[in-house]
Design a protein around this motif. Structure first.
Motif, PDB file in Angstrom:
ATOM      1  N   LEU A   2       0.838  -1.187   0.000  1.00 49.16           N
ATOM      2  CA  LEU A   2       0.000   0.000   0.000  1.00 49.16           C
ATOM      3  C   LEU A   2       0.876   1.242   0.000  1.00 49.16           C
ATOM      4  N   THR A   3       0.640   2.135  -0.972  1.00 49.41           N
ATOM      5  CA  THR A   3       1.363   3.393  -1.073  1.00 49.41           C
ATOM      6  C   THR A   3       0.408   4.535  -0.765  1.00 49.41           C
ATOM      7  N   ILE A   4       0.720   5.340   0.257  1.00 45.07           N
ATOM      8  CA  ILE A   4      -0.096   6.499   0.593  1.00 45.07           C
ATOM      9  C   ILE A   4       0.045   7.532  -0.527  1.00 45.07           C
ATOM     10  N   VAL A   5      -1.075   7.957  -1.070  1.00 45.76           N
ATOM     11  CA  VAL A   5      -1.040   8.875  -2.214  1.00 45.76           C
ATOM     12  C   VAL A   5      -1.326  10.315  -1.812  1.00 45.76           C
ATOM     13  N   ASP A   6      -1.992  10.515  -0.691  1.00 44.51           N
ATOM     14  CA  ASP A   6      -2.296  11.872  -0.231  1.00 44.51           C
ATOM     15  C   ASP A   6      -1.237  12.284   0.784  1.00 44.51           C
ATOM     16  N   ALA A   7      -0.042  12.637   0.272  1.00 41.57           N
ATOM     17  CA  ALA A   7       1.080  12.977   1.136  1.00 41.57           C
ATOM     18  C   ALA A   7       1.909  14.071   0.484  1.00 41.57           C
ATOM     19  N   ASP A   8       2.483  14.947   1.313  1.00 44.37           N
ATOM     20  CA  ASP A   8       3.375  15.959   0.756  1.00 44.37           C
ATOM     21  C   ASP A   8       4.402  16.396   1.793  1.00 44.37           C
ATOM     22  N   LEU A   9       5.493  16.951   1.291  1.00 47.60           N
ATOM     23  CA  LEU A   9       6.560  17.502   2.110  1.00 47.60           C
ATOM     24  C   LEU A   9       6.616  18.996   1.856  1.00 47.60           C
ATOM     25  N   SER A  10       6.170  19.784   2.842  1.00 46.61           N
ATOM     26  CA  SER A  10       6.133  21.245   2.725  1.00 46.61           C
ATOM     27  C   SER A  10       5.437  21.681   1.436  1.00 46.61           C
ATOM     28  N   GLY A  11       4.333  21.015   1.108  1.00 38.68           N
ATOM     29  CA  GLY A  11       3.532  21.374  -0.053  1.00 38.68           C
ATOM     30  C   GLY A  11       3.896  20.657  -1.335  1.00 38.68           C
ATOM     31  N   ARG A  12       4.978  19.876  -1.371  1.00 45.89           N
ATOM     32  CA  ARG A  12       5.396  19.135  -2.564  1.00 45.89           C
ATOM     33  C   ARG A  12       4.919  17.696  -2.444  1.00 45.89           C
ATOM     34  N   ARG A  13       4.155  17.219  -3.440  1.00 42.80           N
ATOM     35  CA  ARG A  13       3.577  15.884  -3.407  1.00 42.80           C
ATOM     36  C   ARG A  13       4.674  14.812  -3.380  1.00 42.80           C
ATOM     37  N   ILE A  14       4.505  13.825  -2.495  1.00 42.35           N
ATOM     38  CA  ILE A  14       5.442  12.712  -2.398  1.00 42.35           C
ATOM     39  C   ILE A  14       4.651  11.408  -2.299  1.00 42.35           C
ATOM     40  N   SER A  15       5.362  10.277  -2.416  1.00 37.95           N
ATOM     41  CA  SER A  15       4.780   8.957  -2.186  1.00 37.95           C
ATOM     42  C   SER A  15       5.344   8.409  -0.888  1.00 37.95           C
ATOM     43  N   ALA A  16       4.531   7.634  -0.151  1.00 33.29           N
ATOM     44  CA  ALA A  16       4.981   7.071   1.117  1.00 33.29           C
ATOM     45  C   ALA A  16       4.467   5.642   1.246  1.00 33.29           C
ATOM     46  N   ILE A  17       5.365   4.702   1.530  1.00 36.82           N
ATOM     47  CA  ILE A  17       5.029   3.291   1.675  1.00 36.82           C
ATOM     48  C   ILE A  17       5.187   2.881   3.131  1.00 36.82           C
ATOM     49  N   ILE A  18       4.211   2.143   3.659  1.00 36.73           N
ATOM     50  CA  ILE A  18       4.280   1.626   5.027  1.00 36.73           C
ATOM     51  C   ILE A  18       5.065   0.321   5.008  1.00 36.73           C
ATOM     52  N   ASP A  19       6.184   0.281   5.724  1.00 39.08           N
ATOM     53  CA  ASP A  19       7.050  -0.896   5.700  1.00 39.08           C
ATOM     54  C   ASP A  19       7.423  -1.298   7.121  1.00 39.08           C
ATOM     55  N   SER A  20       6.671  -2.246   7.690  1.00 40.29           N
ATOM     56  CA  SER A  20       6.932  -2.682   9.060  1.00 40.29           C
ATOM     57  C   SER A  20       8.192  -3.523   9.170  1.00 40.29           C
ATOM     58  N   GLY A  21       8.796  -3.876   8.045  1.00 43.01           N
ATOM     59  CA  GLY A  21      10.049  -4.614   8.079  1.00 43.01           C
ATOM     60  C   GLY A  21      11.260  -3.716   8.172  1.00 43.01           C
ATOM     61  N   ALA A  22      11.063  -2.395   8.050  1.00 44.99           N
ATOM     62  CA  ALA A  22      12.163  -1.441   8.158  1.00 44.99           C
ATOM     63  C   ALA A  22      12.180  -0.840   9.554  1.00 44.99           C
ATOM     64  N   GLN A  23      13.308  -0.893  10.221  1.00 52.38           N
ATOM     65  CA  GLN A  23      13.388  -0.297  11.543  1.00 52.38           C
ATOM     66  C   GLN A  23      13.411   1.218  11.448  1.00 52.38           C
ATOM     67  N   GLY A  24      14.179   1.755  10.490  1.00 53.35           N
ATOM     68  CA  GLY A  24      14.273   3.194  10.308  1.00 53.35           C
ATOM     69  C   GLY A  24      13.588   3.637   9.033  1.00 53.35           C
ATOM     70  N   THR A  25      13.106   4.870   9.008  1.00 55.38           N
ATOM     71  CA  THR A  25      12.429   5.425   7.841  1.00 55.38           C
ATOM     72  C   THR A  25      13.455   5.922   6.830  1.00 55.38           C
ATOM     73  N   LEU A  26      13.267   5.547   5.567  1.00 56.07           N
ATOM     74  CA  LEU A  26      14.179   5.899   4.485  1.00 56.07           C
ATOM     75  C   LEU A  26      13.542   6.907   3.535  1.00 56.07           C
ATOM     76  N   CYS A  27      14.370   7.748   2.917  1.00 53.50           N
ATOM     77  CA  CYS A  27      13.910   8.584   1.809  1.00 53.50           C
ATOM     78  C   CYS A  27      14.862   8.393   0.634  1.00 53.50           C
ATOM     79  N   ASN A  28      14.381   8.717  -0.567  1.00 52.37           N
ATOM     80  CA  ASN A  28      15.240   8.592  -1.744  1.00 52.37           C
ATOM     81  C   ASN A  28      15.925   9.932  -2.062  1.00 52.37           C
ATOM     82  N   GLY A  29      16.733   9.937  -3.107  1.00 55.50           N
ATOM     83  CA  GLY A  29      17.501  11.118  -3.453  1.00 55.50           C
ATOM     84  C   GLY A  29      16.652  12.305  -3.848  1.00 55.50           C
ATOM     85  N   ARG A  30      15.542  12.061  -4.522  1.00 53.11           N
ATOM     86  CA  ARG A  30      14.675  13.166  -4.938  1.00 53.11           C
ATOM     87  C   ARG A  30      14.108  13.909  -3.724  1.00 53.11           C
TER      88      ARG A  30
END
Length: 313
Positions: free
Chosen positions: A186-214
């Motif tokens: 499941l990818t959250i589609v209604d998400a943004d960072l300071s007004g810029r639309r982003i994608s967010a995936i819920i991953d219970s297998g990851a201990q820490g939250t990751l972001c990509n280069g963009r």
């Protein structure tokens, strides 16, 4: 949900963030998930691993229970090499298995009987992975859910699998966020960072939250406009399969997930293979791990209605 708690959760793991052990056969398109109307409601007591993962009891071929890591970022369940040897499971084939870091050929075993609470599956094909540490015997992926609803109850230390149902937001208590299916997750589609639309995936297998280069570039550009240009702070990380890599600590100034608003969120930048798997390499994206999920009382992922519910503590 203070910033201090979130920073501490990631800081404790900065020397060795344990991320999802496997993305099994992810190059294959995930099949359409039809609700399993005959599957009984399931509630299991869980325990927390040393790396803050949620472990559930699972029986294999009538033996166990064994500790399986609940991983909403994996589209198929896996066993550890150690469990493969303990149960004398044999493999006559191998297949490419996608991890956070890349692709590896892994042996495939057949489980005659896999049981999660009252739910049973037979003749399950599962990759065997070199999972580090003695406390994790395998990975329980989203192949178990089949259009149903998964509730991670962090306060009560339980997990539930039930039929899909409609949830509604309640101001100050519950936030329900729309999502969409992406290769089984499941990818959250209604998400943004300071007004810029982003994608967010819920991953219970990851201990820490990751972001990509963009996404990291958006944050750094905002910091430069504000007159801040600090040197990167690098952290060493390791997957459950023992694959080591380096990440960069990043603070997100303002993150919105539907009606949920978070400020000064610490994440780790690592432009890893995991973003290629989910076709998120070229757009700002976030993989939400246990460090953020555990700040809520409950998180419910409804694979039938494609929505995520956050219950506040």
């Amino acid at each position: 949900m203070t910033p201090t708690r979130r920073i501490a959760a990631l800081g404790l793991a900065a020397a060795g963030v344990a991320l999802p052990a496997g993305r099994a056969l992810a190059q294959q398109r995930a099949p359409l998930e039809l609700p399993d109307e005959d599957a009984p409601d399931t509630e299991l007591a869980t325990r927390e691993s040393r790396n803050e993962h949620m472990l559930a009891p699972v029986s294999i071929n009538g033996q166990g229970p064994f500790n399986f890591l609940l991983d909403t970022g994996a589209n198929i369940s896996c066993v550890s090499n150690r469990l493969m040897q303990r149960l004398s499971l044999t493999s006559g084939e191998s297949a490419p298995v996608h991890t956070v870091v890349g692709v590896r050929q892994r042996p495939i075993v057949t489980l005659d009987h896999l049981q999660v609470g009252p739910r049973n599956r037979r003749n399950v094909r599962a990759p065997a992975l070199p999972i580090k540490g003695p406390e994790v015997d395998g990975v329980l992926g989203v192949d178990w859910l089949k259009g149903q609803r998964l509730v991670l109850d962090f306060k009560g230390q339980t997990l539930e699998i039930t039929r899909s149902r409609q949830d509604e937001s309640k101001p100050g208590k519950v936030v329900v966020v729309p999502a969409r299916r992406r290769k089984g997750q499941l990818t959250i589609v209604d998400a943004d960072l300071s007004g810029r639309r982003i994608s967010a995936i819920i991953d219970s297998g990851a201990q820490g939250t990751l972001c990509n280069g963009r996404l990291r570039d958006l944050v750094r550009a905002s910091e430069r406009r504000a007159g801040r240009d600090e040197a990167p702070r690098w952290v060493q990380m390791e997957t459950l399969a023992g694959e080591q890599f380096t990440g960069e600590s990043v603070f997100l100034p303002f993150l919105r997930l539907g009606g949920l608003h978070l400020g000064n969120v610490q994440v780790t930048y690592a432009d890893m293979h995991v973003f290629d798997i989910w076709d998120l390499k070229d757009s700002p994206a976030l993989v939400i791990g246990m460090d953020l999920l555990q700040q809520f009382e409950q998180v419910a992922l409804d694979f039938g209605r494609s929505q995520v519910r956050f219950d506040f503590t």
